[in-house]
Design an enzyme around this catalytic site. Structure first.
Site, PDB file in Angstrom:
ATOM      1  CD  GLU A 155      -6.656  -1.400  -5.139  1.00 19.49           C
ATOM      2  OE1 GLU A 155      -7.537  -1.507  -4.251  1.00 19.49           O
ATOM      3  OE2 GLU A 155      -6.004  -2.383  -5.558  1.00 19.49           O
ATOM      4  CD  GLU A 243      -2.559  -3.720  -4.326  1.00 21.19           C
ATOM      5  OE1 GLU A 243      -2.152  -2.567  -4.049  1.00 21.19           O
ATOM      6  OE2 GLU A 243      -3.577  -4.223  -3.821  1.00 21.19           O
TER       7      GLU A 243
END
Length: 488
Positions: A155, A243
């Site tokens: 991320e 995710e």
């Protein structure tokens, strides 16, 4: 053109016959925006991610992965190796847990994502040299293993942009991997915690087998992020949700099941693979397990959190393990039958508790036709798991008279994932005039020994407390299916 889709669920029987996800699908590649298997057919992988391996690595082992493959039906597992926060940068030995996960996945025949989990170290270039070393080693070890997927930047966040920071990093890491592994899928994180997939789609990487990570948390992210995903797909960027959580973006709060279901319906419609966060017993709503649960699988329904129960059920609800064209047409044909049916069934749960020593299905049968229907010609089936126990039924109330209700319990010759038996309700006499219904029929069944049921995975169960039409309860007229879809 209609794509033939290989969904993620495999029954334990199929697994036992060595028809594992990797045996069936083999080497994965990209066709357009779609992940496809060795036969060029669409694949939608579904599974779960570890939490940080430095904290919850004990849950990542062959026994737990085998349990989730056989009991949940996962086809992919993500090994989340944090780089900061006590992860790989501080303790490189955590990569041994990644290797353990890959070796277990190889043996079990499921796909595995090797996740370079940057988070607080938001710019992937911060540890680029270490990333090169790591992926050089992993690609040398597993470059000839078709079940390995590389996620090279979890991320990216903070003052990080796609063109300035992430894309150049990804080009370098991809080049390192491709020297040893020319084929396996590489997934690249996108800016703003892997949400700006639309921006990445404007300047994609020049690699045929690269996908772009889309992350969401159902309590925080909604339609605006799905709009970004649709934009990216229109621009030709293949997406993989590596995710997502049932919670808010903190990993806590919720559980937001309605919003989660909206997301899963979107992903199923787009045939986008997904991995849920997370396999741990951490005391937060996104964790799949309750505190102090076994580290090696064997989990009962009561061991699972609300998130865990929802994820397991969502994966197991996948309809086909290896469909052909005729299989794909059957649901539509059944829907057409239902649409033209003169009868329909409404249902509600008399008790929304999924764990208890009684099941309380309530029914209402509606005559939608312009003719009178004899109740003696009608039977209704409620599909569930009795687990070879002797069953008993009481009819607590029926608007048409409890004495008018008869029943029998039928054990299936071959148990299914969501049912091994059904309760069949029939009627002694009476008729339904056009546009009328039976009214409420309240039933209650229990095991002879009053042992508890776990209903959450039962085919016909839903925890609705208001009458709604359901296709998971089937209705027959003169022995012919006229409403609902039988479990497969």
């Amino acid at each position: 053109m209609v794509a033939l889709v290989i969904c993620s669920f495999l029954s334990p029987k199929a697994v036992a016959a060595s028809q594992t996800p990797v045996v069936i699908n083999g080497q994965l590649t990209i066709k357009g925006t779609q992940l496809v298997n060795q036969h060029g057919k669409a694949v939608q992988l579904k599974g779960i991610s570890s939490h940080g391996l430095q904290w919850y690595g004990e849950f990542v082992n062959k026994s737990s992965l085998r349990w989730m493959r056989d009991d949940w039906g996962i086809t992919v597992f993500r090994a989340a190796m944090y780089t900061a926060d006590g992860g790989y940068i501080d303790d490189p030995s955590v990569k041994n847990k990644v290797k353990e996960a890959v070796e277990a996945a190889k043996e079990l025949g499921i796909y595995v994502i090797i996740d370079w989990h940057i988070l607080n170290d938001g710019n992937p270039n911060q540890h680029k040299d270490k990333a090169k070393q790591f992926f050089k080693e992993m690609s040398k070890l597993y470059g000839n293993t078709p079940n390995v997927i590389y996620e090279i930047a979890n991320e990216p966040n903070g003052n990080v942009t796609w063109n300035r920071d992430i894309r150049p990093y990804a080009q370098e890491i991809t080049s390192v991997i491709r020297k040893n592994d020319p084929d396996n899928i590489i997934i690249v994180g996108t800016s703003n915690w892997s949400q700006d997939v639309d921006i990445a789609a404007e300047h994609p990487l020049e690699d045929d087998n690269v996908m772009y990570a889309l992350h969401f948390y159902a309590g925080t992210h909604g339609q605006s992020l799905r709009d970004k995903a649709n934009t990216a797909l229109r621009k030709g960027a293949p997406l993989f949700v590596t995710e997502w959580g049932t919670s808010d973006a903190s990993g806590n709060g919720g559980v937001f099941l309605k919003q989660s279901q909206e997301w899963l319906e979107f992903l199923d419609h787009k045939k986008i693979s997904w991995v849920n966060w997370n396999l741990s017993d951490k005391q937060e709503s996104s964790a799949a397990l309750k505190p102090s649960t076994s580290k090696t699988g064997g989990w009962s329904q009561s061991d699972l959190s609300l998130t865990g129960q929802f994820i397991k059920k969502s994966i197991r609800k996948s309809t086909h393990s290896n469909p052909n064209d005729s299989d794909l047409k059957k649901p539509d044909q059944n829907k057409q039958t239902q649409q033209n049916s003169s009868l329909s069934v409404q249902y509600k749960a008399g008790d929304q508790n999924v764990n208890g020593n009684q099941i309380r299905p309530q029914f209402n049968i509606i005559n939608n036709s312009k003719k009178t229907v004899s109740l003696k010609d009608i039977t209704v089936r409620y599909w569930y798991k009795a687990k070879n126990k002797t069953q008993h039924l009481d009819c607590d109330y029926a608007q048409i008279g409890s004495g008018n209700i008869t029943h029998k319990f039928v054990k299936l010759n071959h148990s299914l994932e969501s049912a091994d038996s059904y309760l069949e309700i029939s009627f002694k006499n009476g008729a339904l005039e056009p546009g009328t219904s039976t009214g409420e029929i309240q039933t209650r069944l229990h095991n002879e020994d009053w042992s508890p049921y776990t209903q959450s995975d039962d085919y016909s169960f839903s925890n609705t407390n208001t009458f709604k039409e359901t296709k998971n309860i089937t209705l027959y007229e003169n022995g012919k299916l006229v409403w609902g879809i039988e479990p497969k």
